[in-house]
Design a protein around this motif. Structure first.
Motif, PDB file in Angstrom:
ATOM      1  N   VAL A  38       0.836  -1.197   0.000  1.00 58.38           N
ATOM      2  CA  VAL A  38       0.000   0.000   0.000  1.00 58.38           C
ATOM      3  C   VAL A  38       0.875   1.254   0.000  1.00 58.38           C
ATOM      4  O   VAL A  38       0.660   2.182  -0.800  1.00 58.38           O
ATOM      5  CB  VAL A  38      -0.950   0.005   1.215  1.00 58.38           C
ATOM      6  CG1 VAL A  38      -1.627   1.361   1.376  1.00 58.38           C
ATOM      7  CG2 VAL A  38      -2.013  -1.084   1.059  1.00 58.38           C
ATOM      8  N   ARG A  39       1.861   1.290   0.878  1.00 56.36           N
ATOM      9  CA  ARG A  39       2.721   2.478   0.974  1.00 56.36           C
ATOM     10  C   ARG A  39       3.548   2.675  -0.294  1.00 56.36           C
ATOM     11  O   ARG A  39       3.750   3.801  -0.751  1.00 56.36           O
ATOM     12  CB  ARG A  39       3.614   2.365   2.208  1.00 56.36           C
ATOM     13  CG  ARG A  39       2.833   2.530   3.497  1.00 56.36           C
ATOM     14  CD  ARG A  39       3.699   2.372   4.729  1.00 56.36           C
ATOM     15  NE  ARG A  39       2.969   2.751   5.937  1.00 56.36           N
ATOM     16  CZ  ARG A  39       3.434   2.593   7.166  1.00 56.36           C
ATOM     17  NH1 ARG A  39       4.641   2.075   7.358  1.00 56.36           N
ATOM     18  NH2 ARG A  39       2.703   2.972   8.210  1.00 56.36           N
ATOM     19  N   TRP A  40       4.037   1.580  -0.857  1.00 57.43           N
ATOM     20  CA  TRP A  40       4.824   1.650  -2.095  1.00 57.43           C
ATOM     21  C   TRP A  40       3.982   2.201  -3.241  1.00 57.43           C
ATOM     22  O   TRP A  40       4.369   3.143  -3.929  1.00 57.43           O
ATOM     23  CB  TRP A  40       5.368   0.267  -2.424  1.00 57.43           C
ATOM     24  CG  TRP A  40       5.894   0.092  -3.816  1.00 57.43           C
ATOM     25  CD1 TRP A  40       5.278  -0.547  -4.850  1.00 57.43           C
ATOM     26  CD2 TRP A  40       7.158   0.535  -4.332  1.00 57.43           C
ATOM     27  NE1 TRP A  40       6.061  -0.529  -5.959  1.00 57.43           N
ATOM     28  CE2 TRP A  40       7.227   0.130  -5.682  1.00 57.43           C
ATOM     29  CE3 TRP A  40       8.228   1.232  -3.774  1.00 57.43           C
ATOM     30  CZ2 TRP A  40       8.328   0.405  -6.486  1.00 57.43           C
ATOM     31  CZ3 TRP A  40       9.326   1.512  -4.583  1.00 57.43           C
ATOM     32  CH2 TRP A  40       9.377   1.108  -5.914  1.00 57.43           C
ATOM     33  N   LEU A  41       2.803   1.602  -3.456  1.00 53.50           N
ATOM     34  CA  LEU A  41       1.972   2.009  -4.581  1.00 53.50           C
ATOM     35  C   LEU A  41       1.398   3.416  -4.396  1.00 53.50           C
ATOM     36  O   LEU A  41       1.373   4.213  -5.347  1.00 53.50           O
ATOM     37  CB  LEU A  41       0.833   1.005  -4.771  1.00 53.50           C
ATOM     38  CG  LEU A  41       1.242  -0.392  -5.250  1.00 53.50           C
ATOM     39  CD1 LEU A  41       0.035  -1.321  -5.289  1.00 53.50           C
ATOM     40  CD2 LEU A  41       1.905  -0.324  -6.625  1.00 53.50           C
ATOM     41  N   ALA A  42       0.948   3.728  -3.190  1.00 52.93           N
ATOM     42  CA  ALA A  42       0.339   5.050  -2.961  1.00 52.93           C
ATOM     43  C   ALA A  42       1.363   6.170  -3.057  1.00 52.93           C
ATOM     44  O   ALA A  42       1.046   7.263  -3.530  1.00 52.93           O
ATOM     45  CB  ALA A  42      -0.346   5.072  -1.594  1.00 52.93           C
ATOM     46  N   SER A  43       2.612   5.896  -2.634  1.00 55.16           N
ATOM     47  CA  SER A  43       3.637   6.943  -2.702  1.00 55.16           C
ATOM     48  C   SER A  43       4.176   7.115  -4.111  1.00 55.16           C
ATOM     49  O   SER A  43       4.527   8.226  -4.520  1.00 55.16           O
ATOM     50  CB  SER A  43       4.779   6.632  -1.730  1.00 55.16           C
ATOM     51  OG  SER A  43       5.455   5.436  -2.098  1.00 55.16           O
ATOM     52  N   ARG A  44       4.234   6.033  -4.885  1.00 47.01           N
ATOM     53  CA  ARG A  44       4.762   6.109  -6.244  1.00 47.01           C
ATOM     54  C   ARG A  44       3.706   6.511  -7.267  1.00 47.01           C
ATOM     55  O   ARG A  44       4.038   7.066  -8.320  1.00 47.01           O
ATOM     56  CB  ARG A  44       5.361   4.747  -6.642  1.00 47.01           C
ATOM     57  CG  ARG A  44       6.638   4.380  -5.887  1.00 47.01           C
ATOM     58  CD  ARG A  44       7.730   5.403  -6.130  1.00 47.01           C
ATOM     59  NE  ARG A  44       8.925   5.156  -5.346  1.00 47.01           N
ATOM     60  CZ  ARG A  44      10.030   4.595  -5.833  1.00 47.01           C
ATOM     61  NH1 ARG A  44      10.085   4.201  -7.080  1.00 47.01           N
ATOM     62  NH2 ARG A  44      11.086   4.431  -5.053  1.00 47.01           N
ATOM     63  N   ASN A  45       2.443   6.205  -6.983  1.00 50.43           N
ATOM     64  CA  ASN A  45       1.365   6.483  -7.949  1.00 50.43           C
ATOM     65  C   ASN A  45       0.181   7.149  -7.241  1.00 50.43           C
ATOM     66  O   ASN A  45      -0.915   6.574  -7.172  1.00 50.43           O
ATOM     67  CB  ASN A  45       0.908   5.174  -8.605  1.00 50.43           C
ATOM     68  CG  ASN A  45       2.035   4.405  -9.253  1.00 50.43           C
ATOM     69  OD1 ASN A  45       2.463   4.688 -10.357  1.00 50.43           O
ATOM     70  ND2 ASN A  45       2.526   3.387  -8.529  1.00 50.43           N
TER      71      ASN A  45
END
Length: 291
Positions: free
Chosen positions: A215-222
């Protein structure tokens, strides 16, 4: 010499001793360090070899994956480089061996790798086969939503009651795990993680229940595509796997990780935590050791 003079002299010597410890830490001779380890310790072997061999993966962002330049990166990879820096004062003195997750324990116990650093959940059953390092991340389940959705926050999902739809990877405990925080929600169990996310993107569900790190990876990158609903639960500890029966190696790894996470050498860990999870690590304050 009176008591006041004695105290002043003691403080002066203590200051010099502290400075000496810091200076000595940067100049420890590798061969002398190896000589302190038990003759059969992997610590001695690794120091004499001149590199550490780390078992890991290459296909799971943000833990271990190849970036656009074809370089192996991720939080697990950073932990391997932190270990190399602790051993040789050089984060490049590490060889990464690609392995299937099923080989994380066998490759350690058969000495194919010195350590496995591959988003491995710590359990009592696994610890009967290998030693775990201290945890370097606390994983959990979290909710990924769409940034333009009306019910993108956890409070809105709760308010939706039985109309709220959640996708999750198919598992015997999947529905029960969702109902811990959303007791009335409809749960859609799906065969692959990619399809769990696709159900969200196609709006067949209101949220996808996936790993907190994802969640943190995807939300921060996209941020234009994904949103962190702001809820996580069901904590799981990630630790590195080491061969049993080698306290020198285990103690060294634990000391290195602890220093990199809470001590005076946090630069590598902090940069990776921000890059891969989109967050600043919590501030560390001298005093009581909250470790």
């Amino acid at each position: 010499m009176n008591d006041t003079s004695k105290r002043r002299e003691f403080l002066k010597l203590a200051g010099l001793a502290t400075a000496g410890v810091v200076g000595a830490a940067a100049t420890v001779d590798v061969q002398k360090a190896a000589a302190q380890a038990a003759p059969d310790s992997l610590l001695r072997t690794v120091l004499e070899r001149g590199k550490v061999i780390v078992g890991t993966g290459s296909t799971n962002a943000p833990w271990h994956f190849e970036n656009d330049a074809g370089e192996l990166v991720g939080m697990d990879i950073t932990m391997g480089r932190i270990l190399a820096k602790g051993l040789f004062d050089d984060p490049t003195k590490v060889e990464f061996v690609m392995q299937d997750p099923a080989q994380r324990i066998p490759n350690v116990t058969t000495n194919k790798v010195d350590i496995s650093i591959q988003f491995m959940t710590m359990t009592a059953q696994r610890s009967q086969l290998i030693h775990f390092s201290r945890p370097y991340y606390v994983e959990g389940i979290a909710l990924l939503t769409l940034p333009n959705a009306e019910n993108k926050t956890f409070d809105k999902l709760v308010a939706g009651g039985s109309a709220t739809r959640i996708s999750i990877l198919q598992n015997v405990d999947a529905e029960a795990n969702v109902h811990i925080v959303l007791p009335e929600a409809q749960v859609m169990q799906i065969d692959t993680q990619a399809n769990v996310l696709q159900a969200l993107e196609s709006k067949r569900v209101d949220a996808a229940a996936v790993d907190l790190s994802t969640v943190r990876w995807l939300a921060s990158r996209n941020p234009d595509k994904y949103f962190d609903a702001g809820k996580s639960w069901f904590s799981m500890l990630y630790g590195a796997a080491l061969r049993q029966g080698d306290p020198d190696w285990l103690t060294f790894v634990n000391t290195t990780f602890t220093t990199a996470m809470f001590g005076h050498e946090t630069a590598l860990y902090d940069a990776a935590f921000k890059d891969y999870f989109g967050q600043e690590p919590p501030a560390r304050h001298p005093g009581f050791p909250v470790i």
